[in-house]
Design an enzyme around this catalytic site. Sequence first.
Site, PDB file in Angstrom:
ATOM      1  CB  SER A  57      50.005 -16.745   0.021  1.00 51.88           C
ATOM      2  OG  SER A  57      49.814 -15.397  -0.372  1.00 51.88           O
ATOM      3  CG  HIS A  96      52.054 -12.348   2.401  1.00 48.64           C
ATOM      4  ND1 HIS A  96      53.261 -12.975   2.285  1.00 48.64           N
ATOM      5  CD2 HIS A  96      51.200 -13.039   1.606  1.00 48.64           C
ATOM      6  CE1 HIS A  96      53.153 -13.995   1.452  1.00 48.64           C
ATOM      7  NE2 HIS A  96      51.899 -14.041   1.023  1.00 48.64           N
ATOM      8  CG  ASP A 123      55.994 -13.254   3.766  1.00 49.69           C
ATOM      9  OD1 ASP A 123      55.644 -14.443   3.653  1.00 49.69           O
ATOM     10  OD2 ASP A 123      55.204 -12.297   3.691  1.00 49.69           O
TER      11      ASP A 123
END
Length: 180
Positions: A57, A96, A123
């Site tokens: 990701s 992230h 998210d």
Amino acid sequence: MGWIGETVDSIKSIQIRQLLTQAISLGMIVTSALIIWKALMCVTGSESPVVVVLSGSMEPGFKRGDILFLHMSKDPIRAGEIVVFNVDGRDIPIVHRVIKVHERENTGEVDVLTKGDNNYGDDRLLYAQGQLWLHRHHIMGRAVGFLPYVGWVTIIMTEKPIIKYILIGALGLLVITSKD
């Protein structure tokens, strides 16, 4: 007789004193590793100073298998920083980038919204039911450095436990059969 027979004979010939010495040495190695881990936690201010990237990701910046080094300071988190966070109800931390920061006027606390660089949306679907922002207690640390590909060892041992057991068994045999 072969290698296996020699190994069995070697194990039989081990004296109690030698066995105790090897057990104490192994205990000292494990204790040293735990002390180093706790020291890193104190120095970095993070509950987990080192994490492995488990998904794609964050590509192309961080690839699956990269190891990240974390640091958690009292400085406010800003957009663009890469953070590692835990979500209520999930055991695995997520790596992230912070895309939005929301500062509460009454307390001055900062809430953040994150997104994987390689993901289409933010998210919020990963967060707990009804949660729109991450709070400070969700953040484990900020990424301050990385080692590429080194974390693959952890990923392989997690995904294929038989390799972990073979490695532990081989190391155990090595410790038992080694002569000091």
